[in-house]
Design an enzyme around this catalytic site. Structure first.
Site, PDB file in Angstrom:
ATOM      1  CB  SER A 163      -9.986  -0.942  -7.924  1.00  0.00           C
ATOM      2  OG  SER A 163      -9.768  -0.221  -9.120  1.00  0.00           O
ATOM      3  CE1 TYR A 176      -4.896   1.022  -6.580  1.00  0.00           C
ATOM      4  CE2 TYR A 176      -6.981   1.715  -7.558  1.00  0.00           C
ATOM      5  CZ  TYR A 176      -6.279   0.957  -6.635  1.00  0.00           C
ATOM      6  OH  TYR A 176      -6.962   0.120  -5.778  1.00  0.00           O
TER       7      TYR A 176
END
Length: 271
Positions: A163, A176
């Site tokens: 990401s 995350y």
């Protein structure tokens, strides 16, 4: 009529040019985790349209069946393998079962989870849940697949989904961010260990896409306006935007590309 020199040049064509067929996935078997919805579904459909035999893996049978129906509607080849990737010890058995039907050539780790909390509010259970699903599952899935590929002397392509957090830090998603940063390190290590056997490992870094993981964030108008204001292309990404990059990394056209992070973010990191 071709001359002897012409024939010699044709024999060397694979060293000086890439063939159109190298950009396709015909004859390859690709496993896509999280293939029942969102980005995983888009990648699975893109791979199938590029000619791959696709196996999709997720917990929800209903979601898997929907992806199979979409792919079969376009005459693609897709099979579903329901599995809970949080059961790490069961992963080798899943790989063996899938491989028995047809050896796995490539894998895309699209399954993932998210926890949005201030760092001081993150519990041990939150942390372990995210690391299990986002780091341990893809690592042990890839190593199980690579073990079989190496035993058979076959090349392969392993695509991890990172990401923007593989590159920078964004607030309220510490577990995350840690997991996606870890995937980049893992892919780099695997590329150094596996490259001589023809097995590659790369990371795709999606920017902002409207998925289940971002639904709560993008549901607020102020967040959506702020995010769109940072994207030079002026829009969120779509599953098709990511599918093209995944197909390229799975294909022979990227055969000399390994250990890399390719950001698909509409220009976010460049702005």
């Amino acid at each position: 009529m071709s001359t002897h020199d012409d024939a010699g040049e044709l024999d060397k064509i694979d060293t000086i040019a890439v063939a159109p067929s190298d950009f396709g996935l015909a004859g390859k078997h690709v496993l896509v985790t999280g293939g029942g919805r969102g980005l995983g579904q888009g990648i699975a459909v893109s791979a199938a349209l590029a000619g791959a035999r696709v196996t999709i893996m997720a917990r929800s049978t209903d979601q898997l069946d929907e992806t199979v129906r979409i792919i079969e509607k376009f005459d693609g080849d897709c099979g579903a393998h329901p599995a809970d990737l949080s059961d790490i010890e069961a992963i080798p058995r899943h790989v063996a079962a899938i491989g028995e039907r047809r050896p796995i050539d490539g894998v895309v780790h699209a399954a993932g989870v998210q926890v949005r909390k201030d760092a001081v509010d993150v519990s041990i259970a939150d942390w372990r849940f995210v690391q299990t699903m986002n780091v341990e599952a893809p690592f042990f899935l890839s190593t199980a697949i690579a073990r079989a590929q190496q035993a058979d002397g076959r090349p392969g392509s392993h695509v991890f989904v990172g990401s923007l957090n593989s590159t920078l830090g964004l607030p309220r998603i510490a577990p995350y961010a840690a997991s996606k940063t870890a995937l980049l390190g893992i892919a780099r290590v695997l590329s150094t260990e596996w490259s001589r056997t023809g097995i590659r490992a790369n990371v795709i870094g999606p920017g902002y896409f409207h998925t289940k993981l971002t639904e709560d964030l993008l549901s607020r108008r102020e967040n959506q306006e702020r995010i769109l204001g940072r994207i030079p292309m002026g829009r969120l990404g779509t599953p098709a935007d990511l599918g093209g990059t995944a197909v390229f990394l799975l294909s022979d056209a990227s055969r000399y590309l390994t250990g890399q992070l390719i950001n698909v973010d509409g220009g976010w990191l460049a702005s």
